[in-house]
Design a protein around this motif. Sequence first.
Motif, PDB file in Angstrom:
ATOM      1  N   ARG A  45      33.884  35.403  43.038  1.00 59.88           N
ATOM      2  CA  ARG A  45      32.716  35.168  43.887  1.00 59.88           C
ATOM      3  C   ARG A  45      32.505  33.655  43.918  1.00 59.88           C
ATOM      4  NH1 ARG A  45      26.381  36.202  42.499  1.00 59.88           N
ATOM      5  NH2 ARG A  45      25.641  35.598  44.548  1.00 59.88           N
ATOM      6  N   THR A  77      31.805  29.193  49.621  1.00 65.38           N
ATOM      7  CA  THR A  77      33.132  29.684  49.226  1.00 65.38           C
ATOM      8  C   THR A  77      34.180  28.596  49.409  1.00 65.38           C
ATOM      9  OG1 THR A  77      33.548  30.648  51.410  1.00 65.38           O
ATOM     10  CG2 THR A  77      32.578  32.101  49.737  1.00 65.38           C
ATOM     11  N   HIS A 115      32.169  36.896  48.060  1.00 63.35           N
ATOM     12  CA  HIS A 115      30.735  36.986  47.772  1.00 63.35           C
ATOM     13  C   HIS A 115      30.478  38.169  46.838  1.00 63.35           C
ATOM     14  CE1 HIS A 115      29.936  34.099  51.020  1.00 63.35           C
ATOM     15  NE2 HIS A 115      30.948  34.707  51.624  1.00 63.35           N
ATOM     16  N   SER A 116      29.290  38.221  46.255  1.00 60.53           N
ATOM     17  CA  SER A 116      28.976  39.298  45.312  1.00 60.53           C
ATOM     18  C   SER A 116      29.137  40.676  45.948  1.00 60.53           C
ATOM     19  CB  SER A 116      27.560  39.141  44.753  1.00 60.53           C
ATOM     20  OG  SER A 116      26.596  39.246  45.789  1.00 60.53           O
ATOM     21  N   VAL A 135      33.583  41.179  46.714  1.00 63.45           N
ATOM     22  CA  VAL A 135      34.665  41.153  45.723  1.00 63.45           C
ATOM     23  C   VAL A 135      35.131  42.560  45.384  1.00 63.45           C
ATOM     24  CG1 VAL A 135      35.290  40.528  43.350  1.00 63.45           C
ATOM     25  CG2 VAL A 135      34.074  38.889  44.789  1.00 63.45           C
TER      26      VAL A 135
END
Length: 157
Positions: free
Chosen positions: A26, A70, A113-114, A117
């Motif tokens: 993440r 990111t 991202h959370s 993933v």
Amino acid sequence: MKTWFLVFTCLISTQALAFQTLFIVRHAEKQDDSRDPPLSLQGKKRALDLALHLKDADVQAIFATEFQRTQNTAAPLADLLKIKTVVADKDLAKFASQLLADKSSSSALVVGHSNTVADLVKALGVPVKWQLADNEFDRLVIVTLSKPTAVVSILRY
């Protein structure tokens, strides 16, 4: 200990093209909750830590979403290895198919991202019973694609 595990994983992954290793993380800590925030100071440190952990992992491709958090998480490793970060397809199923079909390199870094993933790992065909929490920025998911089943390891960095 983590470093030896990473080195061992990478050595195994370079023996044959029968599998590929994906390092999936993440993005690092962000400065605020706006739509496209930069990394916080702690996030910048974490991105550097990630680069130091993966610098010898034979990463030959780097993927990240279009957001600066990111891109900035991937940047230190991309700069160190002189690799251009590629924007990942937003369609996780399509992106997973591309990763599974690409045997051009032994390993790649993917920064998501959370909420993406675990979904990406599932899209790669690996059963997942976990999800990253909104406050978890230190997970390094290592997916070693092999037949008949993939191997998944989750470390902290």
